[in-house]
Design an enzyme around this catalytic site. Structure first.
Site, mmCIF file in Angstrom:
data_model
loop_
_atom_site.group_PDB
_atom_site.id
_atom_site.type_symbol
_atom_site.label_atom_id
_atom_site.label_comp_id
_atom_site.label_asym_id
_atom_site.label_seq_id
_atom_site.Cartn_x
_atom_site.Cartn_y
_atom_site.Cartn_z
ATOM 1 N N TYR A 163 4.434 3.598 7.108
ATOM 2 C CA TYR A 163 4.139 2.434 6.262
ATOM 3 C C TYR A 163 5.034 2.488 5.023
ATOM 4 O O TYR A 163 5.259 3.565 4.460
ATOM 5 C CB TYR A 163 2.677 2.467 5.774
ATOM 6 C CG TYR A 163 1.612 2.054 6.767
ATOM 7 C CD1 TYR A 163 1.902 1.438 7.967
ATOM 8 C CD2 TYR A 163 0.262 2.278 6.463
ATOM 9 C CE1 TYR A 163 0.889 1.070 8.851
ATOM 10 C CE2 TYR A 163 -0.747 1.913 7.332
ATOM 11 C CZ TYR A 163 -0.435 1.302 8.531
ATOM 12 O OH TYR A 163 -1.427 0.937 9.394
ATOM 13 N N GLU A 195 -13.364 -2.603 11.067
ATOM 14 C CA GLU A 195 -12.502 -1.622 11.725
ATOM 15 C C GLU A 195 -13.273 -1.059 12.916
ATOM 16 O O GLU A 195 -14.489 -0.881 12.832
ATOM 17 C CB GLU A 195 -12.169 -0.526 10.719
ATOM 18 C CG GLU A 195 -11.270 0.523 11.275
ATOM 19 C CD GLU A 195 -10.854 1.530 10.205
ATOM 20 O OE1 GLU A 195 -10.440 1.121 9.105
ATOM 21 O OE2 GLU A 195 -10.967 2.716 10.503
HETATM 22 C C1 LIG Z 1 -7.029 0.827 9.576
HETATM 23 C C2 LIG Z 1 -6.057 1.679 9.286
HETATM 24 O O1 LIG Z 1 -6.189 2.936 8.783
HETATM 25 C C3 LIG Z 1 -7.446 3.567 8.648
HETATM 26 C C4 LIG Z 1 -7.191 4.837 7.920
HETATM 27 C C5 LIG Z 1 -6.923 6.009 8.602
HETATM 28 C C6 LIG Z 1 -6.605 7.259 7.877
HETATM 29 O O2 LIG Z 1 -6.190 7.182 6.717
HETATM 30 O O3 LIG Z 1 -6.783 8.356 8.458
HETATM 31 C C7 LIG Z 1 -6.986 6.055 10.008
HETATM 32 C C8 LIG Z 1 -7.366 4.948 10.711
HETATM 33 C C9 LIG Z 1 -8.069 3.862 10.006
HETATM 34 O O4 LIG Z 1 -9.388 4.314 9.795
HETATM 35 C C10 LIG Z 1 -4.639 1.305 9.521
HETATM 36 O O5 LIG Z 1 -3.801 1.751 8.732
HETATM 37 O O6 LIG Z 1 -4.377 0.589 10.502
#
Ligand SMILES: C=C(O[C@@H]1C=C(C(=O)O)C=C[C@H]1O)C(=O)O
Length: 332
Positions: A196, A314
Site C-alpha cells: 500500500y 469486513e
Molecule cells: C481490510 C483490510 O485490512 C485489515 C487489516 C489487516 C491487518 O492489519 O492485519 C488484515 C486484514 C484486514 O482485517 C485491507 O487492508 O484490505
C-alpha cells in the site's frame, strides 16, 4: 490435524486436545494457562451478551507453556499463541518488541512459519498523542518487529485480521506451523497490503490475503473489505461495500482454486466472521451473508470499528478446500 469451532454452548470438555481458546465477550483479559491450555479474552460483545468461544483443537497431544508474555499450546505440527498489550498512548514500540519476541519464540520452539494472525486493536481509528491513527501506529511497530526478525515481506507474510475491539489494549492470537508448508496468496484485484502507498501510514500493513495449510486442506481468508487496488470503494454505501467485499472474496477463491488445482467456493466456509461498524447494519449484513453462503455455515457478527474509518464491514473465515486424488498425489 488442526481444527477450529466457534460456539456459545459446547462445553469445552467435549473437545479433544485444545491448542487454545479465544473468548469473545465483554472484556479483554490477559492470556493465561489456568485451564491447562491458553485462554484469552477479547472484548467484542456487550457485557449482557453471551460470549462466543473460538476453540482451536488438535487430534494429537498438546503441550502448553508461556514465555516473554506469550502464552502458547502446540502439538508437534501446529502452535496456537496469544499475547496482550495493555492500553497505551502509543503501541509502536511495544508491538515491535512483542512481534520480534514472538518470532524468536516460534523459531526456538520449531514453528517458524506463521499461518494466520488476528490483531484486535482497541480505539483503532482514534488519533494518538503523536497525531497518528492507532491502527497506523500499530502497523508501524508490527512491520518493524517482523522486519527485525528477518521476515520476507513479499513471500512470508501470513493471512491476518487487524480489527477494532471494545476493550482496551491490543490482543493478538495466531497459528504457526512447523514444516514450512503454508502457501500465501494475494487477491488479483487488490494491491498486496504490504505494498500500500504511504498515504495509508508510515508502514504498510503486514499480511497476505489468504493462507492455505495443505495438510489440513484449510484456507484461511484474511479480513476482507471493500477495497479495490488500494482504495476503499462505496464510501457510505452499505450494500455497495457488501457487493465489493463478496466479489473480492469470490475472485480470491477462484484464483486460489486455479493456482492450486483445488476447489473452494462460497459455501466452503467452515467458519465465517463479519465485523460491522454500525450496530444498526448488523441484521442487514447477516442477511446478505446468509444469502451468499446458505443456512449451514457457522456465522458470527461483531459490532466493532474497522481499520479504515470509511469501511463499514469486513469479512473473514476459514474454508475447506477439496483436492482431487490426482492433485494430492502431485498429478502423478
Ligand atoms: C481490510 C483490510 O485490512 C485489515 C487489516 C489487516 C491487518 O492489519 O492485519 C488484515 C486484514 C484486514 O482485517 C485491507 O487492508 O484490505
Amino acid at each position: 490435524m488442526i481444527d477450529v469451532a466457534v460456539s456459545t454452548d459446547t462445553p469445552l470438555r467435549d473437545y479433544g486436545g485444545i491448542l487454545g481458546v479465544v473468548e469473545f465477550g465483554g472484556q479483554s483479559r490477559n492470556p493465561d494457562l489456568t485451564a491447562g491450555y491458553p485462554t484469552v479474552g477479547i472484548a467484542m460483545r456487550e457485557q449482557r451478551e453471551q460470549p462466543v468461544r473460538e476453540v482451536w483443537t488438535s487430534a494429537s497431544e498438546v503441550t502448553s507453556g508461556a514465555r516473554d508474555g506469550i502464552v502458547y499450546g502446540h502439538d508437534g505440527t501446529h502452535l496456537f499463541g496469544t499475547f496482550r498489550l495493555p492500553g497505551a498512548e502509543a503501541y509502536r514500540e511495544a508491538t515491535r518488541s512483542v512481534y520480534r519476541r514472538t518470532m524468536t519464540l516460534l523459531h526456538d520452539l520449531g514453528y517458524p512459519h506463521l499461518v494466520r494472525m488476528w490483531n484486535h486493536i482497541a480505539d483503532i481509528n482514534h488519533t494518538n498523542a503523536g497525531g497518528l491513527e492507532v491502527y497506523r501506529d500499530f502497523c508501524q511497530g508490527r512491520a518493524e518487529g517482523l522486519e527485525e526478525a528477518g521476515t520476507d515481506m513479499s513471500a512470508g507474510l501470513p493471512a491476518a485480521t487487524g480489527i477494532g475491539s471494545r476493550g482496551d489494549g491490543v490482543v493478538v492470537y495466531f497459528i504457526a506451523e512447523r514444516s514450512g508448508a503454508p502457501l500465501h496468496f494475494e487477491n488479483p484485484r487488490q494491491v498486496p497490503a504490504h505494498r500500500y502507498p504511504r498515504e495509508y501510514g508510515p508502514r504498510s500493513p503486514s499480511f497476505a490475503r489468504a493462507t492455505l495449510l495443505p495438510s489440513s486442506e484449510k484456507l484461511f481468508l484474511s479480513g476482507t473489505a471493500s477495497i479495490i487496488g488500494h482504495r476503499s470503494t462505496h464510501v457510505g454505501d452499505l450494500d455497495g461495500q457488501c457487493d465489493t467485499t463478496l466479489e473480492n472474496i469470490r475472485l480470491l477463491l477462484a484464483s486460489v482454486s486455479e493456482k492450486t488445482g483445488g476447489k473452494v467456493e462460497m459455501d466452503s466456509f467452515t467458519m465465517l466472521k463479519a465485523y460491522v461498524r454500525h450496530e444498526s447494519d448488523v441484521p442487514h449484513v447477516r442477511r446478505r451473508l446468509r444469502e451468499e453462503v446458505g443456512p449451514l455455515v457457522p456465522l458470527e457478527l461483531f459490532n466493532v470499528d474497522i481499520c479504515r474509518s470509511e469501511l463499514l464491514l469486513e469479512i473473514e473465515g476459514v474454508l475447506t478446500m477439496k483436492f482431487s486424488d490426482e492433485v494430492r498425489g502431485g498429478g502423478s
